[in-house]
Structures are given as C-alpha cells and as structure tokens.
Design a protein around this motif. Structure first.
Motif, PDB file in Angstrom:
ATOM      1  N   GLN A 192       5.184  -5.369  -4.346  1.00 62.79           N
ATOM      2  CA  GLN A 192       4.006  -5.003  -5.132  1.00 62.79           C
ATOM      3  C   GLN A 192       3.460  -3.604  -4.869  1.00 62.79           C
ATOM      4  OE1 GLN A 192       2.865  -7.085  -7.643  1.00 62.79           O
ATOM      5  NE2 GLN A 192       4.783  -8.079  -7.080  1.00 62.79           N
ATOM      6  N   GLN A 193       3.727  -3.053  -3.711  1.00 64.04           N
ATOM      7  CA  GLN A 193       3.143  -1.753  -3.362  1.00 64.04           C
ATOM      8  C   GLN A 193       4.193  -0.661  -3.121  1.00 64.04           C
ATOM      9  OE1 GLN A 193      -0.291  -1.236  -3.233  1.00 64.04           O
ATOM     10  NE2 GLN A 193      -0.496  -3.330  -4.002  1.00 64.04           N
ATOM     11  N   THR A 197       6.900  -0.165  -6.214  1.00 67.33           N
ATOM     12  CA  THR A 197       6.187   0.302  -7.409  1.00 67.33           C
ATOM     13  C   THR A 197       5.631   1.712  -7.214  1.00 67.33           C
ATOM     14  OG1 THR A 197       4.134  -0.700  -6.614  1.00 67.33           O
ATOM     15  CG2 THR A 197       5.502  -2.040  -8.090  1.00 67.33           C
ATOM     16  N   GLY A 198       5.760   2.231  -5.990  1.00 69.00           N
ATOM     17  CA  GLY A 198       5.287   3.587  -5.709  1.00 69.00           C
ATOM     18  C   GLY A 198       3.789   3.704  -5.493  1.00 69.00           C
ATOM     19  N   LYS A 199       3.100   2.577  -5.351  1.00 70.56           N
ATOM     20  CA  LYS A 199       1.642   2.619  -5.164  1.00 70.56           C
ATOM     21  C   LYS A 199       1.240   3.050  -3.757  1.00 70.56           C
ATOM     22  CE  LYS A 199       0.757  -0.988  -8.577  1.00 70.56           C
ATOM     23  NZ  LYS A 199       0.390  -2.399  -8.764  1.00 70.56           N
ATOM     24  N   ARG A 200       2.065   2.699  -2.768  1.00 71.94           N
ATOM     25  CA  ARG A 200       1.752   3.026  -1.366  1.00 71.94           C
ATOM     26  C   ARG A 200       2.987   3.558  -0.664  1.00 71.94           C
ATOM     27  NH1 ARG A 200      -3.640   1.632   0.625  1.00 71.94           N
ATOM     28  NH2 ARG A 200      -4.584   0.539  -1.119  1.00 71.94           N
ATOM     29  N   THR A 201       2.752   4.406   0.317  1.00 73.61           N
ATOM     30  CA  THR A 201       3.846   4.964   1.112  1.00 73.61           C
ATOM     31  C   THR A 201       4.162   4.022   2.280  1.00 73.61           C
ATOM     32  OG1 THR A 201       2.380   6.152   2.623  1.00 73.61           O
ATOM     33  CG2 THR A 201       3.056   7.310   0.591  1.00 73.61           C
ATOM     34  N   PRO A 202       5.348   4.172   2.875  1.00 75.06           N
ATOM     35  CA  PRO A 202       5.666   3.376   4.067  1.00 75.06           C
ATOM     36  C   PRO A 202       4.634   3.568   5.177  1.00 75.06           C
ATOM     37  CG  PRO A 202       7.664   4.381   3.232  1.00 75.06           C
ATOM     38  CD  PRO A 202       6.520   4.961   2.431  1.00 75.06           C
ATOM     39  N   GLU A 203       4.174   4.794   5.381  1.00 76.61           N
ATOM     40  CA  GLU A 203       3.188   5.086   6.438  1.00 76.61           C
ATOM     41  C   GLU A 203       1.873   4.363   6.177  1.00 76.61           C
ATOM     42  OE1 GLU A 203       6.228   8.196   6.222  1.00 76.61           O
ATOM     43  OE2 GLU A 203       4.876   7.410   4.685  1.00 76.61           O
ATOM     44  N   ASP A 204       1.423   4.388   4.935  1.00 75.23           N
ATOM     45  CA  ASP A 204       0.157   3.749   4.571  1.00 75.23           C
ATOM     46  C   ASP A 204       0.237   2.236   4.745  1.00 75.23           C
ATOM     47  OD1 ASP A 204      -2.504   3.795   3.640  1.00 75.23           O
ATOM     48  OD2 ASP A 204      -1.860   3.419   1.579  1.00 75.23           O
TER      49      ASP A 204
END
Length: 199
Positions: free
Chosen positions: A166-167, A170-177
């Motif tokens: 979901q994140q 889909t490009g909504k969040r980075t691995p770090e975040d």
C-alpha cells in the motif's frame, strides 16, 4: 539452458525481465508465452532454449526472490554488544534495507511476496527467520524477555506486507520513512502516556 555465450545470456535475462513484468501485471494464469517472447523481441522456439515451460520461468523468479530475501534476513540480526542508544538506529537501518530490497524490483516482489502460490510459504519462512533473530536479540537483552517473539515476528511480517503493497510499491513512502515508522511503533508504541504495569 542450451544456448551459450553473451547473446544467449542476454536473451535469457531479457525473457526473465519481461516474464516478471507480465506475471506481476497480469498474474500467472493470464500471462502467455507468446506475449513474453513478443515483448522480449524473440521467437517462441527460442523461449524453449532457455525454459521448459511458463511454470519453470515463474518458479525461477520466485526462487530468486526467496533466496535473496533469505540472504538479507540472515544478515539482519543485531550483533551483541550494541549500546542501548544505538539499537533503534540499527533496527531502522535493517528495516530500511528490507524495504529497499522489496522496492528495488517491484515485479519480483509482486511475484514472490504476493501472487505466487509459494508466497504464503515465503512469508512463513520470513516469520521463522525473524523470530529466530528476535529470540537471539532478546537473549542479548535488547527486548523484553516476556514477549512471545513468534507473535512479534508475525505482527512484523504482517506490517511489512501491508506497507509494501500500500505504501512502498505505490511510491507513497520511501524505505527510510517506512522503517522509521515501523521501528517507532514497535519500540515505543502509539501511546503518549507512560506505560503502567498491570497489578
């Protein structure tokens, strides 16, 4: 694989890339060998120089994902003797690496983690490996000794699975975040109130 040399290796690699994309996009049953070879710029007979069947390509892709994930998890255990103030940062680094791996090749992740028949087994293996790491880290004093690390591992894999679909993909969040949020949740919880022990 019968064909040798750079051209043969390049053709085989191209077939794997295109097949991964088709499987991820259309699913196993809807993907056709004719579509794979057409997109790869090859002929259908050339497909059979490298793979026995569509199933063989799919299994190879699942195994690639599975083996790379296993190597990553085997190297993710916290080493003994980390100072308390560095544990959170080290965990965040480990989870960032895991999310980065899952986001690096979204087609392969879709196949190995979500749509393949072996996806359930892959996630069960992941739970077992994380549990093993957590138990060792628990013995090293990093985590509460009363926690059932099987439950923690199940929860962690569930969170990783959901956030990946979901994140991350889909490009909504980075691995770090994502890693920062997951570590904060698991290490500190969501309450702003001090924890009270049940009496």
């Amino acid at each position: 694989m019968r064909k040798k040399g750079a051209n043969g290796q390049e053709s085989r690699a191209r077939l794997l890339i295109v097949a991964a994309n088709e499987f991820a996009k259309s699913g196993y049953h809807q993907t056709k060998i004719s579509t794979i070879v057409s997109r790869a710029g090859l002929t259908q007979p050339s497909f059979y120089l490298y793979f026995e069947s569509k199933e063989a390509v799919f299994k190879e892709l699942v195994e690639k994902f599975r083996s790379e994930l296993k190597i990553l998890l085997e190297g993710s255990r916290l080493e003994s003797g980390i100072d308390e103030e560095h544990v959170t940062g080290r965990l965040q680094s480990v989870l960032t690496g895991l999310f980065a791996f899952l986001g690096k090749d979204s087609d392969l992740t879709q196949i190995g983690f979500f749509i393949g028949d072996d996806a359930v087994i892959v996630k069960s293996e992941m739970v077992a490996m994380i549990e093993q790491n957590l138990k060792a880290e628990q013995r090293d004093g990093y985590f509460d000794g009363d926690l059932d690390m099987h439950i923690v591992a199940e929860c962690l894999v569930g969170v990783i699975e959901r956030l990946t679909s979901q994140q991350l993909l889909t490009g909504k969040r980075t691995p770090e975040d994502l890693a920062r949020h997951v570590v904060s949740l698991f290490m500190h919880g969501i309450s702003i109130y001090p924890a009270k022990r049940a009496t």
